[in-house]
Write an enzyme that holds these catalytic residues in place. Structure first.
Site, PDB file in Angstrom:
ATOM      1  N   LYS A 150       0.588  -1.299   0.265  1.00 24.70           N
ATOM      2  CA  LYS A 150       0.083  -0.033  -0.122  1.00 24.70           C
ATOM      3  C   LYS A 150       0.810   0.730  -0.177  1.00 24.70           C
ATOM      4  CE  LYS A 150      -3.559  -2.315   1.173  1.00 24.70           C
ATOM      5  NZ  LYS A 150      -4.790  -2.385   0.417  1.00 24.70           N
ATOM      6  N   LYS A 176       0.822  -9.590  -2.424  1.00 28.64           N
ATOM      7  CA  LYS A 176       0.306  -9.782  -3.462  1.00 28.64           C
ATOM      8  C   LYS A 176      -0.587  -8.617  -3.826  1.00 28.64           C
ATOM      9  CE  LYS A 176      -5.439 -10.044  -2.903  1.00 28.64           C
ATOM     10  NZ  LYS A 176      -5.368  -8.112  -2.817  1.00 28.64           N
ATOM     11  N   ASP A 178      -2.323  -5.677  -5.399  1.00 30.76           N
ATOM     12  CA  ASP A 178      -4.077  -5.110  -4.860  1.00 30.76           C
ATOM     13  C   ASP A 178      -5.075  -5.492  -6.363  1.00 30.76           C
ATOM     14  OD1 ASP A 178      -4.410  -2.980  -2.365  1.00 30.76           O
ATOM     15  OD2 ASP A 178      -5.741  -4.609  -3.080  1.00 30.76           O
ATOM     16  N   GLU A 179      -6.095  -5.543  -6.168  1.00 33.61           N
ATOM     17  CA  GLU A 179      -6.989  -5.424  -7.348  1.00 33.61           C
ATOM     18  C   GLU A 179      -7.168  -5.172  -8.211  1.00 33.61           C
ATOM     19  OE1 GLU A 179      -7.936  -4.460  -4.288  1.00 33.61           O
ATOM     20  OE2 GLU A 179      -9.607  -3.290  -4.726  1.00 33.61           O
ATOM     21  N   HIS A 301     -11.481 -15.417  -1.116  1.00 27.68           N
ATOM     22  CA  HIS A 301     -11.814 -13.427  -0.077  1.00 27.68           C
ATOM     23  C   HIS A 301     -12.959 -14.185   0.921  1.00 27.68           C
ATOM     24  CE1 HIS A 301      -8.073 -10.639  -0.624  1.00 27.68           C
ATOM     25  NE2 HIS A 301      -8.514 -11.686  -1.590  1.00 27.68           N
ATOM     26  N   LYS A 308     -12.455  -3.713   7.676  1.00 30.46           N
ATOM     27  CA  LYS A 308     -13.549  -2.546   8.051  1.00 30.46           C
ATOM     28  C   LYS A 308     -14.473  -2.902   6.654  1.00 30.46           C
ATOM     29  CE  LYS A 308     -10.261  -1.904   3.130  1.00 30.46           C
ATOM     30  NZ  LYS A 308      -8.913  -1.602   2.841  1.00 30.46           N
ATOM     31  N   GLY A 354      -8.907  -4.288   6.206  1.00 29.73           N
ATOM     32  CA  GLY A 354      -8.825  -3.804   7.230  1.00 29.73           C
ATOM     33  C   GLY A 354      -7.964  -4.376   8.684  1.00 29.73           C
ATOM     34  N   GLY A 376      -2.821  -5.385   4.599  1.00 26.68           N
ATOM     35  CA  GLY A 376      -2.257  -4.631   3.251  1.00 26.68           C
ATOM     36  C   GLY A 376      -1.807  -3.014   4.771  1.00 26.68           C
TER      37      GLY A 376
HETATM   38  C1  CAP Z   1      -6.707  -4.588   1.943  1.00 29.17           C
HETATM   39  C2  CAP Z   1      -7.098  -4.925   0.435  1.00 29.17           C
HETATM   40  C3  CAP Z   1      -8.703  -6.422  -0.088  1.00 29.17           C
HETATM   41  C4  CAP Z   1      -9.132  -6.338   0.089  1.00 29.17           C
HETATM   42  C5  CAP Z   1     -10.665  -7.377  -0.725  1.00 29.17           C
HETATM   43  C6  CAP Z   1      -8.285  -3.979   0.535  1.00 29.17           C
HETATM   44  O1  CAP Z   1      -6.477  -4.111   2.084  1.00 29.17           O
HETATM   45  O2  CAP Z   1      -6.390  -5.031  -0.542  1.00 29.17           O
HETATM   46  O3  CAP Z   1      -8.995  -5.986  -1.251  1.00 29.17           O
HETATM   47  O4  CAP Z   1      -9.522  -7.279   2.087  1.00 29.17           O
HETATM   48  O5  CAP Z   1     -12.437  -7.171   0.607  1.00 29.17           O
HETATM   49  O6  CAP Z   1      -7.972  -3.113  -1.246  1.00 29.17           O
HETATM   50  O7  CAP Z   1      -8.867  -2.972   0.407  1.00 29.17           O
HETATM   51  P1  CAP Z   1      -6.295  -3.358   3.831  1.00 29.17           P
HETATM   52  P2  CAP Z   1     -12.279  -8.732   0.714  1.00 29.17           P
HETATM   53  O8  CAP Z   1      -5.373  -4.956   4.639  1.00 29.17           O
HETATM   54  O9  CAP Z   1      -5.589  -2.436   4.279  1.00 29.17           O
HETATM   55  O10 CAP Z   1      -7.519  -3.328   4.029  1.00 29.17           O
HETATM   56  O11 CAP Z   1     -11.211  -9.316   1.528  1.00 29.17           O
HETATM   57  O12 CAP Z   1     -13.529  -8.530   1.322  1.00 29.17           O
HETATM   58  O13 CAP Z   1     -13.232  -9.507  -0.514  1.00 29.17           O
HETATM   59 MG    MG Z   2      -7.056  -4.997  -1.997  1.00 26.14          MG
END
Ligand code: CAP
Ligand code: MG
Length: 429
Positions: A150, A176, A178-179, A301, A308, A354, A376
């Site tokens: 991040k 990993k 990020d998306e 996931h 969060k 989160g 992250g």
């Molecule tokens: C988490 C994360 C993931 C979310 C996806 C984000 O980052 O990389 O994409 O967890 O949600 O971009 O928020 P943090 P889920 O660790 O900084 O929060 O896992 O519910 O599909």
């Molecule tokens: Mg993410």
């Protein structure tokens, strides 16, 4: 209206070969539940708004039947002939297509799907599953860990590589993407892949620990396959796909590539809450997760409860049960169906969103140790930086697995102490 009632038969006993869908149905005003059930079964199989001169008995025979009504939950049986084997897009276009837009329903939610063996046998399921993913790392007695660098996008490849090094050197198993990090001009995919796998190999030698990388190959399908091919050439064990924004058709294509090349697939579910969050309308995460397990994601996931992002405790627990095991009688609820997965392996549940070291006791108490914990911000927000953040996460996991209270453990582990000082801990949000 009679044409709809032909799709309702409360005496129908589903055949083993039928596919069953469980819907939550809220009819529009002036529409009876019976008519609503019939319209859903009709529209999602082979009926329409009027009687048809072209209808023949052999066509009528494969119509769907709404066969059970309990409160607002309706079960519909679909003869397997209605479906193209091996195709999620066609299944979704049937029982998760027009029905959501029908004026006859005020709200409609696809809660669960029970696949017959014929359909299960037309899919591979996960290549590795939980056991296979653990074997890659030779880690069996604790959750696996991952971290997303991040800020989520914007770092140059050089900056990204430095964070990757810190994450792996700090003890985390998986880096990993990020998306929404794919191939932007500040961090091109090919350069990032070559940089990070070189660093991975270096850190493996330094630490003696297995490390890997969930690199995001999401893109137009032919481009995605090119990226997956590069990952394979670089010795990567995983690819990551944003399954909903890429779509099930491209996921199935990627699955075939990963079968041929023995690669695991990490499934990110970005966009799911657009239709899973509303308890009255849309598609449940359980139904989505079953389709993902059918095609063959290895990691998925499922949420955190305490982090969060939205996700109710009982839904997350049922989701974990559904993807890591089978739903058996003591997990059955009115909005969950049984499933027998036959040859289809389980998926590794990923808890992310989160999370920080202070929340680990709660997450492990809730989800157990057969999960992948992703942090992250909870690593890269550490006052002493990413490497200390990674160490703090591993220390929190060690503490919980050893049955030691975090603040006790923090007395001899400074990185954990500083993480606990910065973030409120063990307070479910
Ligand atoms: C988490 C994360 C993931 C979310 C996806 C984000 O980052 O990389 O994409 O967890 O949600 O971009 O928020 P943090 P889920 O660790 O900084 O929060 O896992 O519910 O599909
Ligand atoms: Mg993410």
């Amino acid at each position: 209206m009679t044409q709809y009632l032909d799709f309702v038969d409360l005496n129908y006993k589903p055949k083993n070969s039928d596919l069953i869908c469980l819907f939550r149905v809220e009819p529009s005003s002036r529409i009876s539940m019976r008519e609503a059930m019939g319209r859903i079964a009709s529209e999602s199989s082979n009926g329409t708004w009027t009687t048809l001169s072209t209808l023949k008995e052999h066509i009528r025979r494969i119509r769907a039947r709404a066969f059970e009504l309990k409160n607002e939950y309706v079960k519909i049986a679909y003869p397997v002939e209605l479906f193209e084997l091996g195709s999620v897009p066609q299944m979704l276009s049937s029982f998760a297509g027009n029905v959501f837009g029908m004026k006859a329903v005020k709200n409609l939610r696809l809660e669960d799907i029970d696949f017959p063996k014929t359909i299960l046998k037309s899919f591979r399921g996960p290549e590795f599953g939980i056991k296979g993913v653990r074997k890659i790392f030779k880690v069996y007695d604790r959750p696996l860990t991952a971290s997303v660098p991040k800020p989520k996008v914007g770092m140059t490849t050089k900056e990204y590589g430095k964070v990757a090094n810190d994450v792996w050197a700090g003890g985390v198993d998986l880096l990993k993407d990020d998306e929404n990090l794919t191939n932007q001009n500040f961090n091109r995919f090919n350069k990032r892949a070559k940089t990070c796998f070189k660093i991975r190999d270096k850190v493996e030698k330094e630490t003696g620990e297995r490390k890997s990388y969930l690199i995001n190959v999401s893109a137009e399908t032919s481009e995605m396959l090119k990226r997956a091919k590069l990952v394979h050439e670089l010795g990567g064990e995983f690819v990551m796909i944003d399954v909903l924004t890429c779509g099930f058709a491209s996921f199935q294509t990627l699955r075939e590539f990963c079968h041929d090349n023995k690669m695991a697939i990490h499934i990110h579910r970005a966009m799911h809450a657009a239709f899973t969050r509303n308890p009255k309308h849309g598609i449940s995460m359980i139904a989505l997760a079953k389709l993902i397990r059918l095609v063959g994601g290895d990691n998925l996931h499922i949420g955190t409860v305490v982090g969060k992002l939205f996700g109710k405790k009982d839904e997350i627990l049922t989701l974990e049960r559904e993807i890591e095991h089978n739903i058996d009688d003591n997990f059955l609820k009115q909005n969950v169906l049984k499933e027998r997965w036959h040859h289809i392996k389980p998926m590794f549940a990923v808890s992310s969103g989160g999370l920080h070291p202070g929340l680990i006791p709660y997450v492990l108490k809730l989800l157990g140790k057969d999960i992948i914990v992703q942090a992250g911000g909870g690593i890269h927000g550490h006052p002493q930086g990413s490497r200390a953040g990674a160490m703090a996460l591993m220390q929190a996991i060690d503490a919980v697995i050893s049955g030691i209270n975090l603040s006790e453990y923090a007395k001899k582990n400074l990185e954990l102490k500083e993480a606990l000082n910065k973030w409120e801990y063990n307070k479910p949000v």
